[in-house]
Scaffold this active site. Sequence first.
Site, short mmCIF file in Angstrom:
data_model
loop_
_atom_site.label_atom_id
_atom_site.label_comp_id
_atom_site.label_asym_id
_atom_site.label_seq_id
_atom_site.Cartn_x
_atom_site.Cartn_y
_atom_site.Cartn_z
N LYS A 160 7.11 -3.13 -0.27
CA LYS A 160 7.10 -4.43 -0.95
C LYS A 160 5.88 -5.28 -0.66
CE LYS A 160 11.88 -5.78 -1.17
NZ LYS A 160 12.80 -6.57 -0.32
N GLY B 14 7.62 -0.21 11.97
CA GLY B 14 8.61 0.80 12.32
C GLY B 14 8.42 2.10 11.56
P1 ADP Z 1 6.69 -0.47 8.12
O1 ADP Z 1 8.11 -0.29 8.63
O2 ADP Z 1 5.74 0.47 8.76
O3 ADP Z 1 6.25 -1.91 8.18
P2 ADP Z 1 7.58 -0.75 5.41
O4 ADP Z 1 8.98 -0.95 5.90
O5 ADP Z 1 6.87 -1.92 4.88
O6 ADP Z 1 6.70 -0.08 6.57
O7 ADP Z 1 7.56 0.35 4.26
C1 ADP Z 1 8.08 1.62 4.46
C2 ADP Z 1 8.83 2.11 3.26
O8 ADP Z 1 8.01 2.08 2.09
C3 ADP Z 1 9.24 3.55 3.44
O9 ADP Z 1 10.65 3.63 3.44
C4 ADP Z 1 8.64 4.27 2.24
O10 ADP Z 1 9.48 5.25 1.68
C5 ADP Z 1 8.41 3.14 1.26
N1 ADP Z 1 7.39 3.48 0.26
C6 ADP Z 1 6.09 3.78 0.46
N2 ADP Z 1 5.49 4.11 -0.69
C7 ADP Z 1 6.43 4.04 -1.66
C8 ADP Z 1 6.43 4.27 -3.07
N3 ADP Z 1 5.33 4.66 -3.71
N4 ADP Z 1 7.60 4.09 -3.74
C9 ADP Z 1 8.72 3.71 -3.10
N5 ADP Z 1 8.78 3.46 -1.77
C10 ADP Z 1 7.65 3.63 -1.05
MG MG Z 2 10.03 -0.72 7.72
#
Ligand code: ADP
Ligand code: MG
Length: 410
Positions: free
Chosen positions: A214, A367
Amino acid sequence: MKGTHGRAPLRTLEHLIEEHDLQGKRVLVRVDFNVPLEEGEDGLQVADDTRIRAALPTIDRLQAAGATLVLVSHLGRPKGAPEERYRMGPVARRLGELLGQEVRYLKTDGPASPEQQRYVESAPSGSITLLENSRFDARETANDIEMARTLASYADFYVNDAFGAAHRAHATTEAVARLLPSAAGGLMSGELEALSKLTNDPARPFVVVLGGAKVSDKLGVIESLLDQADAIIIGGAMAYTFELANGGRVGGSLVEPDLVDTAKRILETAQERGVQLLLPADSLCAQELEADAETQVFPSNDIPDGWAGYDVGPQATEEFSALLEGARTVFWNGPLGVFETPPFHTGTTAVATVVAGLDAYTVVGGGDSIAALAATGLQDDIDHVSTGGGASLEFVEGVDLPGVKALEAD
Ligand code: ADP
Ligand code: MG
């Protein structure tokens, strides 16, 4: 060491131990034991003890100085009342195994309940007690001073080692720090020191890689990085909201339509300030999100209906890698694709390999980003892997972390 953003100095564990004789004294330590649990043979058990291990140096240090320890943490998301599945019992057991020492724990209604108070009062000198889940008490997230007073009554000193919770002003992270002589634990100091290298005159070029699901989660950090970074690489589902803002079509990719105007404004600001904002030229797409689904590569701004982008494509990976090759500082937060479902881990793995091999100062936070990195086995080749997702983003954004602010020497 420097304070959050070069302001008031932070009182560290070293200062605390130098300035006070902790022999026979009680120290309340806020730890981040928010670990995943799983069903085992004897009920719930810790599924991943990384966060417990991360607190061991601070615990060892304080024990060696002769202190009696009272530890407190939140676990999961109970709603201000006790819930069996979020009790700290399994964590106390695991910590005891890691320390080779008894960790006292009593099932109670919360860390400030009358039974908990009596149990802490009966703690022998040199013992370690783990309090019940701080979020069993609704006053925790309200940063309630009465709850903090009860917790402060347990100890002579307060140490905060929960960097992952430092962006929250809660009773165990903020209010209590104002009631006792306080210090940052080793994990907390280490995080602040490592992350300061990103905000405090980073070696240039400073390249940021942002991904994840997001735009709304990362809006603050993108806007503030437009002032700090030389280039921002955007992958993950976030990229498609930017493609929409540029007039592209993204098929069924995950987008946030109400953020298209914001994305437009960010693209304009980047251009005005001469910050390169690199979107994925192409995407690895599928008609449904399934392991080993049939895939096809499309330009990220021309994805047909019925298809969605689940990973950055080969050309994007090449362009991202080329830009990263010149970087001297890299901050990465958020996977570039749905790394949980192969083959949509491909872009994330490729970029992780490039970042791990750079002759640059590299930091990874978040995470899911850490999980993706761990799957590559490359985490030892990253300079700093931050234990705090939200906290590391807010730090880089330049927001004051209430849990850190409360520790600053006055
Ligand atoms: P972090 O925990 O490292 O901060 P986020 O929680 O912001 O990362 O994002 C991780 C999620 O984003 C993962 O579950 C991943 O599947 C999703 N994601 C990444 N690229 C896409 C995409 N193109 N479409 C849908 N979901 C995505
Ligand atoms: Mg996350």
